[in-house]
Write a protein that holds these residues in place. Structure first.
Motif, PDB file in Angstrom:
ATOM      1  N   GLU A  77      13.868  47.707  22.020  1.00 29.91           N
ATOM      2  CA  GLU A  77      13.620  47.500  23.459  1.00 29.91           C
ATOM      3  C   GLU A  77      14.850  47.902  24.284  1.00 29.91           C
ATOM      4  O   GLU A  77      14.722  48.567  25.311  1.00 29.91           O
ATOM      5  N   MET A  78      16.039  47.521  23.825  1.00 29.86           N
ATOM      6  CA  MET A  78      17.260  47.879  24.550  1.00 29.86           C
ATOM      7  C   MET A  78      17.467  49.400  24.554  1.00 29.86           C
ATOM      8  O   MET A  78      17.870  49.973  25.568  1.00 29.86           O
ATOM      9  N   GLN A  79      17.173  50.048  23.437  1.00 29.43           N
ATOM     10  CA  GLN A  79      17.293  51.506  23.378  1.00 29.43           C
ATOM     11  C   GLN A  79      16.329  52.172  24.358  1.00 29.43           C
ATOM     12  O   GLN A  79      16.670  53.171  24.993  1.00 29.43           O
ATOM     13  N   ALA A  80      15.137  51.606  24.504  1.00 29.65           N
ATOM     14  CA  ALA A  80      14.165  52.151  25.454  1.00 29.65           C
ATOM     15  C   ALA A  80      14.680  51.995  26.891  1.00 29.65           C
ATOM     16  O   ALA A  80      14.518  52.906  27.713  1.00 29.65           O
ATOM     17  N   PHE A  81      15.309  50.854  27.192  1.00 29.13           N
ATOM     18  CA  PHE A  81      15.901  50.658  28.532  1.00 29.13           C
ATOM     19  C   PHE A  81      16.948  51.729  28.811  1.00 29.13           C
ATOM     20  O   PHE A  81      16.988  52.307  29.896  1.00 29.13           O
ATOM     21  N   GLU A  82      17.803  51.981  27.830  1.00 30.35           N
ATOM     22  CA  GLU A  82      18.851  52.983  28.012  1.00 30.35           C
ATOM     23  C   GLU A  82      18.264  54.385  28.126  1.00 30.35           C
ATOM     24  O   GLU A  82      18.653  55.160  28.999  1.00 30.35           O
ATOM     25  N   LYS A  83      17.320  54.722  27.259  1.00 31.87           N
ATOM     26  CA  LYS A  83      16.706  56.053  27.272  1.00 31.87           C
ATOM     27  C   LYS A  83      15.998  56.331  28.598  1.00 31.87           C
ATOM     28  O   LYS A  83      16.088  57.422  29.156  1.00 31.87           O
ATOM     29  N   ASN A  84      15.284  55.327  29.113  1.00 33.40           N
ATOM     30  CA  ASN A  84      14.537  55.491  30.358  1.00 33.40           C
ATOM     31  C   ASN A  84      15.392  55.268  31.600  1.00 33.40           C
ATOM     32  O   ASN A  84      14.882  55.329  32.714  1.00 33.40           O
ATOM     33  N   LYS A  85      16.679  54.970  31.380  1.00 31.81           N
ATOM     34  CA  LYS A  85      17.612  54.716  32.486  1.00 31.81           C
ATOM     35  C   LYS A  85      17.087  53.602  33.399  1.00 31.81           C
ATOM     36  O   LYS A  85      17.155  53.692  34.617  1.00 31.81           O
ATOM     37  N   THR A  86      16.547  52.568  32.754  1.00 33.93           N
ATOM     38  CA  THR A  86      16.047  51.408  33.489  1.00 33.93           C
ATOM     39  C   THR A  86      17.191  50.703  34.188  1.00 33.93           C
ATOM     40  O   THR A  86      17.050  50.229  35.302  1.00 33.93           O
ATOM     41  N   TRP A  87      18.328  50.629  33.506  1.00 34.44           N
ATOM     42  CA  TRP A  87      19.522  50.037  34.079  1.00 34.44           C
ATOM     43  C   TRP A  87      20.721  50.555  33.329  1.00 34.44           C
ATOM     44  O   TRP A  87      20.607  51.195  32.303  1.00 34.44           O
ATOM     45  N   GLU A  88      21.897  50.284  33.867  1.00 32.68           N
ATOM     46  CA  GLU A  88      23.129  50.678  33.205  1.00 32.68           C
ATOM     47  C   GLU A  88      24.145  49.553  33.361  1.00 32.68           C
ATOM     48  O   GLU A  88      24.087  48.766  34.313  1.00 32.68           O
ATOM     49  N   LEU A  89      25.047  49.455  32.403  1.00 30.49           N
ATOM     50  CA  LEU A  89      26.090  48.442  32.463  1.00 30.49           C
ATOM     51  C   LEU A  89      27.208  48.931  33.371  1.00 30.49           C
ATOM     52  O   LEU A  89      27.680  50.052  33.249  1.00 30.49           O
ATOM     53  N   VAL A  90      27.602  48.090  34.307  1.00 33.58           N
ATOM     54  CA  VAL A  90      28.689  48.412  35.220  1.00 33.58           C
ATOM     55  C   VAL A  90      29.585  47.183  35.365  1.00 33.58           C
ATOM     56  O   VAL A  90      29.208  46.073  34.998  1.00 33.58           O
ATOM     57  N   THR A  91      30.762  47.384  35.921  1.00 37.88           N
ATOM     58  CA  THR A  91      31.659  46.271  36.199  1.00 37.88           C
ATOM     59  C   THR A  91      31.121  45.520  37.412  1.00 37.88           C
ATOM     60  O   THR A  91      30.766  46.131  38.425  1.00 37.88           O
ATOM     61  N   LEU A  92      31.057  44.194  37.304  1.00 32.61           N
ATOM     62  CA  LEU A  92      30.551  43.371  38.392  1.00 32.61           C
ATOM     63  C   LEU A  92      31.577  43.342  39.530  1.00 32.61           C
ATOM     64  O   LEU A  92      32.736  42.972  39.328  1.00 32.61           O
ATOM     65  N   PRO A  93      31.171  43.759  40.752  1.00 35.52           N
ATOM     66  CA  PRO A  93      32.107  43.713  41.890  1.00 35.52           C
ATOM     67  C   PRO A  93      32.524  42.272  42.197  1.00 35.52           C
ATOM     68  O   PRO A  93      31.761  41.337  41.980  1.00 35.52           O
ATOM     69  N   LYS A  94      33.739  42.119  42.695  1.00 37.41           N
ATOM     70  CA  LYS A  94      34.234  40.788  43.048  1.00 37.41           C
ATOM     71  C   LYS A  94      33.327  40.144  44.080  1.00 37.41           C
ATOM     72  O   LYS A  94      32.841  40.804  45.002  1.00 37.41           O
ATOM     73  N   GLY A  95      33.064  38.861  43.881  1.00 36.65           N
ATOM     74  CA  GLY A  95      32.248  38.110  44.825  1.00 36.65           C
ATOM     75  C   GLY A  95      30.746  38.265  44.621  1.00 36.65           C
ATOM     76  O   GLY A  95      29.957  37.668  45.345  1.00 36.65           O
TER      77      GLY A  95
END
Length: 79
Positions: A35-53
Motif C-alpha cells: 500500500e505504501m509503495q502504491a502511494f509513492e508510485k501514484n504520488k499520492t503524497w510525499e514526505l517533507v520537513t514539517l514547517p515550524k508552527g
C-alpha cells in the motif's frame, strides 16, 4: 468453494486491532508495504520537513479482510 466454506474461511484471517499487531504479522506487514509503495508510485503524497508552527495531518490504518472469493484467493497466494 461454496458460500458457507468461504464465509468460514474469512474467520480464519487474523484481523489486527492496532499497528503493533499488524507489524508482528508477516502478511499484514507485506500488505502495508504494498500500500505504501502504491502511494509513492501514484504520488499520492510525499514526505517533507514539517514547517515550524504547523501540525501534521493524522491518519490511521484500517485493517480488514477482503470479502470476495477472488480477493481471498489472491491474498492467500501472496502470503
Amino acid at each position: 468453494m461454496d458460500h458457507r466454506s468461504f464465509l468460514g474461511s474469512l474467520n480464519q484471517i487474523p484481523i489486527p486491532h492496532n499497528l503493533s499487531e499488524a507489524l508482528s504479522n508477516k502478511s499484514w506487514k507485506q500488505a502495508m508495504n504494498v500500500e505504501m509503495q502504491a502511494f509513492e508510485k501514484n504520488k499520492t503524497w510525499e514526505l517533507v520537513t514539517l514547517p515550524k508552527g504547523k501540525k501534521t495531518v493524522e491518519c490511521r490504518w484500517i485493517y480488514s479482510a477482503n470479502t470476495t472469493k477472488m480477493d481471498l484467493l489472491r491474498d492467500i497466494r501472496h502470503c
